[in-house]
Write a protein that holds these residues in place. Structure first.
Motif, mmCIF file in Angstrom:
data_model
loop_
_atom_site.group_PDB
_atom_site.id
_atom_site.type_symbol
_atom_site.label_atom_id
_atom_site.label_comp_id
_atom_site.label_asym_id
_atom_site.label_seq_id
_atom_site.Cartn_x
_atom_site.Cartn_y
_atom_site.Cartn_z
ATOM 1 N N GLY A 52 0.774 -1.229 0.000
ATOM 2 C CA GLY A 52 0.000 0.000 0.000
ATOM 3 C C GLY A 52 0.804 1.277 0.000
ATOM 4 N N VAL A 53 2.053 1.245 -0.486
ATOM 5 C CA VAL A 53 2.858 2.471 -0.568
ATOM 6 C C VAL A 53 3.206 2.727 -2.030
ATOM 7 C CG1 VAL A 53 3.806 2.187 1.748
ATOM 8 C CG2 VAL A 53 5.049 1.269 -0.205
ATOM 9 N N SER A 54 3.453 3.972 -2.346
ATOM 10 C CA SER A 54 3.822 4.327 -3.716
ATOM 11 C C SER A 54 5.241 3.857 -4.014
ATOM 12 C CB SER A 54 3.741 5.839 -3.907
ATOM 13 O OG SER A 54 4.723 6.490 -3.113
ATOM 14 N N ALA A 55 5.598 3.845 -5.294
ATOM 15 C CA ALA A 55 6.942 3.438 -5.689
ATOM 16 C C ALA A 55 7.998 4.350 -5.076
ATOM 17 C CB ALA A 55 7.055 3.433 -7.212
ATOM 18 N N SER A 56 7.750 5.654 -5.085
ATOM 19 C CA SER A 56 8.732 6.590 -4.529
ATOM 20 C C SER A 56 8.882 6.400 -3.024
ATOM 21 C CB SER A 56 8.324 8.030 -4.850
ATOM 22 O OG SER A 56 7.049 8.326 -4.304
ATOM 23 N N ALA A 57 7.761 6.153 -2.338
ATOM 24 C CA ALA A 57 7.829 5.929 -0.890
ATOM 25 C C ALA A 57 8.587 4.643 -0.579
ATOM 26 C CB ALA A 57 6.432 5.872 -0.293
ATOM 27 N N ALA A 58 8.359 3.588 -1.368
ATOM 28 C CA ALA A 58 9.066 2.321 -1.158
ATOM 29 C C ALA A 58 10.568 2.498 -1.346
ATOM 30 C CB ALA A 58 8.518 1.271 -2.118
ATOM 31 N N LEU A 59 10.953 3.252 -2.362
ATOM 32 C CA LEU A 59 12.379 3.511 -2.589
ATOM 33 C C LEU A 59 12.988 4.282 -1.422
ATOM 34 C CD1 LEU A 59 12.450 4.411 -6.388
ATOM 35 C CD2 LEU A 59 13.529 2.434 -5.291
#
Length: 243
Positions: free
Chosen positions: A162-169
Motif C-alpha cells: 500500500g505504498v507508492s513506488a517513490s515511498a518504497a524507494l
C-alpha cells in the motif's frame, strides 16, 4: 456433553482439553518437549476426570491458555535469532498480499555485504550480533502494514504493502543508510557493515516479483555493494551511498 477421544466431557473441560492438545502440538513441532509434555499431561487429567471445573477457575484457565496459545503461535512465526518474522510467515503473508490486485506491494530483498568475511574475521558470535542488529535496523521506519522477515542466512525481506513506488524507494534507501551509518565499532573494533538491496516495485505474480527483487539485489552487488537497485521502465537504476 461433548465426546473427545471416546470420553464424554462437559463443554468446558472438552474445550480446555482441545486447547491443551493444540498447544502441546505446537510446542512439540518446535522441539519444546518439556512444555509439550506438561500440556499433554493436563489434557490427559481432564480426559480422565470427566467433570466440570469450577466456573471461575475455568474462566481463568481459559484466559491463561488463550494467552499462552497466542504467544506460542507468535513465537512459531518468528526467527529465533533475530526476532523478525520467519520464512513460514513470509511465504504465507506474501502470497496473500501479492494475489490482491487492489493493494500494490513492493518487496525489497536486502543482503548483508561480505557477511562471510565478518564471520571469518570477527567470529560467529559477532556475526550473530550483526544479524540481530541489522534486523532491528531494518524493522525501523516501516509502514503500518509493512514487515521485515528473515529470508535465509544473511538475507532479509522488507514487504511494503500500500505504498507508492517513490515511498518504497525512500524506505529502502533509509534502511540501507541506517545500516551503513550505524556505529559498528561499538560492537567490535574495526567492524563495518553494509547491505545491498534489490527492490521490486511492480505489482504482479508472486514468484515473478520475488525473482525480480533477487535479480536487482545482484545488480546492486555488481554495482559496487552498499546500494539500492530498482527498475525504472526497462533500465536498472542504482541509488549509491553518499556519507
Amino acid at each position: 456433553m461433548t465426546e473427545v477421544n471416546g470420553v464424554s466431557l462437559p463443554w468446558g473441560d472438552a474445550g480446555l482439553l482441545r486447547v491443551h492438545e493444540s498447544i502441546a502440538e505446537m510446542l512439540a513441532s518446535r522441539g519444546d518437549w518439556r512444555r509439550a509434555y506438561e500440556h499433554l499431561r493436563i489434557a490427559f487429567d481432564l480426559a480422565c476426570a470427566g467433570s466440570a471445573a469450577i466456573p471461575e477457575q475455568l474462566r481463568r484457565e481459559v484466559d491463561r491458555l488463550r494467552r499462552e496459545q497466542e504467544q506460542v503461535r507468535e513465537e512459531s512465526l518468528r526467527d529465533a535469532l533475530t526476532a523478525v518474522y520467519n520464512r513460514r510467515y513470509l511465504d504465507r503473508r506474501l502470497a496473500d498480499l501479492l494475489s490482491d490486485a487492489r493493494t500494490p506491494t513492493a518487496v525489497a530483498l536486502a543482503d548483508i555485504d561480505l557477511f562471510k568475511a565478518v564471520n571469518d574475521t570477527f567470529g560467529h558470535l559477532v556475526g550473530d550480533q550483526v544479524l540481530r542488529r541489522v534486523a532491528a535496523l531494518l524493522r525501523e521506519d516501516l509502514p503500518a502494514n509493512g514487515f521485515c522477515a528473515r529470508y535465509g542466512g544473511e538475507e532479509f525481506m522488507l514487504v511494503l504493502p500500500g505504498v507508492s513506488a517513490s515511498a518504497a524507494l525512500c524506505i529502502a534507501e533509509r534502511a540501507r543508510t541506517r545500516v551503513a551509518e550505524h556505529p559498528w565499532s561499538a560492537v567490535c573494533s574495526g567492524l563495518a557493515v553494509t547491505i545491498s538491496v534489490g527492490i521490486a516495485l511492480d505489482q504482479g505474480e508472486g514468484p515473478r516479483q520475488l525473482g525480480e527483487a533477487d535479480r536487482l539485489l545482484y545488480a546492486a552487488k555488481h554495482g559496487g555493494r552498499n546500494r539500492v537497485a530498482y527498475r525504472e521502465r526497462e533500465a536498472v537504476r542504482l541509488i549509491e551511498y553518499r556519507p
